[in-house]
Each structure stands twice: as structure tokens, then as C-alpha cells.
Enzyme design. Sequence first.
Site, PDB file in Angstrom:
ATOM      1  N   TYR A  19      33.599  48.512 -21.422  1.00 23.67           N
ATOM      2  CA  TYR A  19      34.381  49.735 -21.450  1.00 23.67           C
ATOM      3  C   TYR A  19      33.853  50.759 -22.114  1.00 23.67           C
ATOM      4  CZ  TYR A  19      37.898  46.498 -19.130  1.00 23.67           C
ATOM      5  OH  TYR A  19      38.470  45.618 -18.364  1.00 23.67           O
TER       6      TYR A  19
ATOM      7  N   TYR B   3      32.886  40.289 -17.600  1.00 24.85           N
ATOM      8  CA  TYR B   3      32.292  40.550 -19.190  1.00 24.85           C
ATOM      9  C   TYR B   3      33.059  39.451 -19.710  1.00 24.85           C
ATOM     10  CZ  TYR B   3      37.051  42.520 -19.534  1.00 24.85           C
ATOM     11  OH  TYR B   3      38.564  42.922 -19.348  1.00 24.85           O
TER      12      TYR B   3
ATOM     13  N   ARG C 296      35.315  36.846 -18.346  1.00 28.06           N
ATOM     14  CA  ARG C 296      36.428  37.306 -17.146  1.00 28.06           C
ATOM     15  C   ARG C 296      35.829  37.725 -15.905  1.00 28.06           C
ATOM     16  NH1 ARG C 296      41.345  40.507 -18.096  1.00 28.06           N
ATOM     17  NH2 ARG C 296      42.013  38.833 -16.726  1.00 28.06           N
TER      18      ARG C 296
ATOM     19  N   HIS D 244      37.194  43.017 -12.690  1.00 32.46           N
ATOM     20  CA  HIS D 244      38.540  43.541 -12.363  1.00 32.46           C
ATOM     21  C   HIS D 244      38.712  44.864 -12.630  1.00 32.46           C
ATOM     22  CE1 HIS D 244      38.838  42.146 -16.523  1.00 32.46           C
ATOM     23  NE2 HIS D 244      39.437  42.978 -16.703  1.00 32.46           N
TER      24      HIS D 244
ATOM     25  N   HIS E 271      41.676  47.619 -13.856  1.00 31.56           N
ATOM     26  CA  HIS E 271      42.975  47.473 -14.345  1.00 31.56           C
ATOM     27  C   HIS E 271      44.010  48.644 -13.736  1.00 31.56           C
ATOM     28  CE1 HIS E 271      42.598  45.032 -17.893  1.00 31.56           C
ATOM     29  NE2 HIS E 271      41.153  45.400 -17.923  1.00 31.56           N
TER      30      HIS E 271
HETATM   31 FE   LIG Z   1      39.571  44.156 -18.533  1.00 29.43          FE
END
Ligand SMILES: [Fe+2]
Length: 294
Positions: free
Chosen positions: A164, A199, A220, A223, A225
Site C-alpha cells: 500500500y 501480500y 492475504r 483484493h 477494499h
Molecule cells: Fe488489504
Amino acid sequence: MTGPAGPPARFEEERSAEIVAASFARTADPRLREVLTALVGHLHAFVKDVGLTPEEWARGIRFLTETGQTCDDTRQEFILLSDVLGVSMLVDALAHPAGDGVTESTVEGPFHLVASPAREPGDSIVEAGDGEPCLVTGRVLDTAGVPVAGAAVDVWQADADGFYDVQRPGEVPRDNLRGVFPTDAEGRFRFRTIVPRWYPIPDDGPVGRLLAATGRHPNRPAHLHVEVTGPGIRTLTTHVFVSDSPYLDSDAVFGVRARLVRDFVRVDDPARAAEAGLPSPFRWLDFPVTVRRT
Ligand SMILES: [Fe+2]
């Protein structure tokens, strides 16, 4: 039950939880009393069930101490612990019951640290970096199928390397891969992005050691968000999972719900790519969202 001037409770192994629960009798807040009583009941039952030894108890205390010591302004190891034990998703599920066709909810996660910038319909959220070009379209409807105009669709995601923007300060612009899009009169929204990558959650602390000790990976699945807010609707916080991502069946934080796994369809059509403002081929996610009116 022990009164204000009563004798101190004497410990009895068989009635241990009951004796401790009685000490909460004068708790002014009835909900606090209920929660503490149940907590002590389950905790004592757990200690008895596993026959917890003093050494194991001390090890557990050390683990929780280190979990606290790993927290700082940008790292919350206790939330991470809650996440990998499935508690965060359970609390979220209880607070946001499914039904009426409402889009399923998930936790917000730790990367919505900054407000996403307002963007225009169709804008790209890519400020830096490469990746598979992607068009996202969708529509926000209420449970009666009525479009929700003027809602705000806030999106944020990891880049093609699984990071991110807030994890790469100074390396990428802070608003990279996040934005808030308005819905039009028909409830529609659209934007351009790249396909996010899977990630790992931070695994260099106590929670990482817990995962390693139990043979679990920290990853994870990929995806996007999505958080939808607006006047007259209940806020929906969710994820869309990329259907060809690894780890869909073993999300480290148990966030995957079957109906949130969506195809990011490969479109190999130069005319449609030009129309979308993307190179060809590109991937296309259509994500209809159903929210509750308040
Ligand atoms: Fe996330």
C-alpha cells in the site's frame, strides 16, 4: 453474592469462575458486568480444559507482553492477533448480519490510514508504478433495487508488488491506488486502476511467530477494499477478491467470503480498451453493491 462489607471470596477450584464473577456484582454498567462474567467463565474453562501449566501460563503472558510492546503509532499487533485468530471477522459479521441481498461486509483492515482523495468518475487511481491495467465499474443499489445517487465509493488497494502507498512513504505518492468516487443518478461508479497483488501481513513480530509455529503462511489473497458511505444508507465496508489470486482458501485473516470473490475478466478488444482509456488487453471488474437504507 459478595456484598460491600462481605468477607473476601475464598478460592475454590471447582467454583473458581463463579467466585470471580461474584466479585463483579457491584459493577455499575450492566453490559460490562455481563461481558466480564462471560469472559472469566470462558477463561477459567479454557485453563481447566487444557490443564494449563505454570510454564505455559508464563509463556502466554510473555507472548501478550511482546504483542503489546510491538505496537506503536503505525503498527497494531493486537489487532493483527485478533485478525489471525478470526475474531476481527467474527465481530464484524455479528455487527453486519447478511440478508436482504446486502453485500457482505469485511473488516476495514489497517491500511486506510489516510483519507482517500476525491476523484472524478472514470479517473485512474494509479499515481505511480506498473501493473495489469484494470477497469472497475459498479452500481450502488438499496435492498429494494433503487439506485443510490450521491454515495461516496472509497477504494484502496495494494500495488503490483503487494504494498500500500502508506507502506512506501517517500517511494510512491501517498494517494497512490486510493480514491473516492461519487455515484451518479443511476448509482453508477467507475474508475481505472491496476490488478492488486496478494501480500503478507507483517510477520516479523509475535503474531508472525505464532503463524510460523502453527505452520501457517502470512499471506492475504489479492483484493480491492471498498467502502460505500452516503446520506440515508448504512456504511458498507468490504473487499472484492480477485478470483485467480493465490491464497483464496487460506487468507491469513479469514476475510474471504464466497460472494466477494469476483472475476477480473480479461478483455482483449482494442475498441473497448480505447473507450475505457486503457491499453489493450485490460482486466474488467464489475462490482454491483447493495446497501441498507437507514
Ligand atoms: Fe488489504
